[in-house]
Enzyme design. Structure first.
Site, PDB file in Angstrom:
ATOM      1  N   CYS A 171      13.635  24.838   2.658  1.00  0.00           N
ATOM      2  CA  CYS A 171      12.712  25.489   1.718  1.00  0.00           C
ATOM      3  C   CYS A 171      11.855  24.429   1.030  1.00  0.00           C
ATOM      4  O   CYS A 171      11.991  23.239   1.282  1.00  0.00           O
ATOM      5  CB  CYS A 171      13.476  26.273   0.655  1.00  0.00           C
ATOM      6  N   TYR A 227      15.056  31.391   4.647  1.00  0.00           N
ATOM      7  CA  TYR A 227      13.856  32.159   5.027  1.00  0.00           C
ATOM      8  C   TYR A 227      13.866  32.477   6.512  1.00  0.00           C
ATOM      9  O   TYR A 227      14.217  31.618   7.332  1.00  0.00           O
ATOM     10  CB  TYR A 227      12.591  31.356   4.718  1.00  0.00           C
ATOM     11  N   LYS A 285       0.836  -1.208   0.000  1.00  0.00           N
ATOM     12  CA  LYS A 285       0.000   0.000   0.000  1.00  0.00           C
ATOM     13  C   LYS A 285       0.872   1.261   0.000  1.00  0.00           C
ATOM     14  O   LYS A 285       2.074   1.193   0.321  1.00  0.00           O
ATOM     15  CB  LYS A 285      -0.912  -0.006   1.237  1.00  0.00           C
ATOM     16  N   ASP A 313      11.946  23.481  -2.086  1.00  0.00           N
ATOM     17  CA  ASP A 313      12.654  22.669  -3.077  1.00  0.00           C
ATOM     18  C   ASP A 313      14.155  22.561  -2.839  1.00  0.00           C
ATOM     19  O   ASP A 313      14.854  21.908  -3.610  1.00  0.00           O
ATOM     20  CB  ASP A 313      12.464  23.281  -4.480  1.00  0.00           C
ATOM     21  N   ARG A 351     -10.695   0.369  14.760  1.00  0.00           N
ATOM     22  CA  ARG A 351     -10.659   1.066  13.470  1.00  0.00           C
ATOM     23  C   ARG A 351     -11.788   0.565  12.579  1.00  0.00           C
ATOM     24  O   ARG A 351     -12.751   1.282  12.360  1.00  0.00           O
ATOM     25  CB  ARG A 351      -9.276   0.842  12.833  1.00  0.00           C
ATOM     26  N   HIS A 372      -6.328  -7.195  13.387  1.00  0.00           N
ATOM     27  CA  HIS A 372      -5.119  -6.374  13.339  1.00  0.00           C
ATOM     28  C   HIS A 372      -4.804  -5.911  14.754  1.00  0.00           C
ATOM     29  O   HIS A 372      -5.679  -5.433  15.461  1.00  0.00           O
ATOM     30  CB  HIS A 372      -5.388  -5.170  12.421  1.00  0.00           C
ATOM     31  N   ARG A 415       0.647 -10.679   6.782  1.00  0.00           N
ATOM     32  CA  ARG A 415       0.597  -9.425   6.022  1.00  0.00           C
ATOM     33  C   ARG A 415       1.903  -8.688   6.310  1.00  0.00           C
ATOM     34  O   ARG A 415       2.002  -7.931   7.272  1.00  0.00           O
ATOM     35  CB  ARG A 415      -0.613  -8.600   6.462  1.00  0.00           C
TER      36      ARG A 415
END
Ligand SMILES: *Cc1c(COP(=O)(O)O)cnc(C)c1O
Length: 383
Positions: free
Chosen positions: A317, A271, A41, A319, A141, A172, A225
């Site tokens: 930042c 920044y 997942k 990027d 859940r 689970h 799992r």
């Protein structure tokens, strides 16, 4: 989403590590009949769903678990023919789509079956839908909490067995990675009590995520799992260091210096001008930032350049980020954010510790913008 192939920042994924982790897990199973479903997942916990599934399949996984139906369909499109179980709740309106693609569905209520039945019947489906009944033994859940509703769901499927194939039942655990097993035992007992309500057991009875299989193997059921430990990560973080076999991390995150300069004492960086050089310093800029999933709170953490720890100075930042170098390095020098460099290394656990979270979250947060580069399987290990 645009992928940054033309920027020297990448996630390297070692398929051999995944392969070995699955092989080691299979080798330590007491019951030879027990199967492994690889949990892929969330884009394989950030590692890339399809390449992870390929490595796990080559190592002996016989099925897959995903969170959502779209992921299951992507796996089918990639030509995987094994069972695929969606672990989350899928809307019953997609029952026909799931039946047509032979996707196994988690069901946690009788209402779900009734609604799916109306749809399957009206669309004259030729194939039954594979159902895993989820039991909520204490995770709180999804899943059945009530014995009579669970039995009613079983009976409903029996009555309409042209439409429903009862393929699995599972639970689970909330605390399988906790050194204190009190709550684990409570959940385990509640699961057994609810399981006993069913007149028959389906093909798959499964309770084990990675932590359960590593530390409570006696409970395993006949399918595991296998999630985070397949990626070489300890499910407990650092709470339980003992593992039955060495976990081999599959992920490495790398970049390169894209800009290097010497600044004068008193110069500000980033920044908010939150960092001030207190002497002349060499500052390198690295093209990765919070838009890549490298969290803003990583300011002050370390990366590796040429086997040496270098501090991230100033704010991260969107990027880019800046680091303080011990001396001048040329542009294009490698920067390791996760992995080893010389004799030093930084693990996803180290990153998570710094960020105040768990390694699962760091790996999943790595953005699609970071290209995944795969190192292929090289061969069996001696086990
Ligand atoms: C994600 C998930 C798993 C895998 O858990 P890991 O801790 O990564 O092994 C197993 N079962 C369910 C129901 C899950 O949601």
């Amino acid at each position: 989403m645009t992928v940054g192939y033309l920027r020297p920042t990448r996630v390297l994924v070692n398929q051999q590590a995944i392969y070995e982790n699955v092989q080691n897990e299979l080798a330590q199973l007491k019951n030879q009949e027990t199967e492994i479903f690889a949990v892929v997942k969330a884009n394989g916990y950030g590692h890339g769903m399809v390449p992870v599934a390929q490595a796990a399949e080559a190592a002996g996984a016989t099925g897959f678990c995903v969170a959502i139906l779209d992921e299951a369909l992507d796996l089918r499109r990639a030509d995987f023919t094994e069972p695929i179980l969606t672990l989350g709740i899928t809307q019953p309106s997609y029952a026909s789509l799931m039946a047509a693609n032979q996707i196994s569905v988690t069901v946690g209520s009788l209402t779900w079956l009734e609604e799916a039945y109306d749809i399957l019947k009206s669309e004259k489906n030729s194939r039954p839908i594979h159902v895993h009944l989820g039991i909520d033994s204490g995770m709180g859940r999804i899943g059945f909490r009530d014995a009579s509703e669970l039995l009613a769901a079983y009976q409903f499927m029996q009555t309409h067995n042209d439409y429903f194939d009862f393929e699995g039942v599972f639970t689970h655990f909330a605390t399988a990675d906790d050194p204190d097993d009190t709550y684990f035992k409570e959940q385990s007992a509640r699961f057994k009590t609810l399981l006993a309500v069913l007149p028959e057991q389906p093909r798959y009875v499964h309770v084990s995520n990675s932590a359960t299989s590593l530390w409570h193997a006696a409970c395993n059921g006949n399918m595991i799992r296998l999630g985070v430990s397949m990626y070489g990560l300890n499910p407990s973080g650092k709470a339980i260091e003992q593992v039955p076999y060495p976990l081999k991390p599959a992920m490495r995150v790398e970049s390169e210096l894209c800009f290097v300069k010497e600044v004068k004492s008193g110069s500000k960086i980033g920044y908010g001008a939150t960092y001030t050089a207190d002497s002349p310093e060499w500052i390198g800029t690295v093209p990765i930032g919070y838009a890549d999933g490298w969290l803003r709170r990583m300011q002050g953490s370390q990366v590796l350049v040429d086997g040496q720890f270098c501090e991230v100075v100033g704010r991260v930042c969107m990027d880019q980020l800046m680091i303080r170098l011990p001396h001048e390095y040329p542009v294009d020098t490698k920067v390791v954010l996760v992995g080893n460099s010389g004799n030093e290394s930084i693990s996803l656990q180290d990153v998570a510790d710094y960020a105040g979270t768990i390694h699962y979250e760091i790996a999943c947060d790595l953005a699609e913008r970071l290209p995944r580069v795969y190192q292929p399987i090289t061969g069996d290990i001696n086990i």
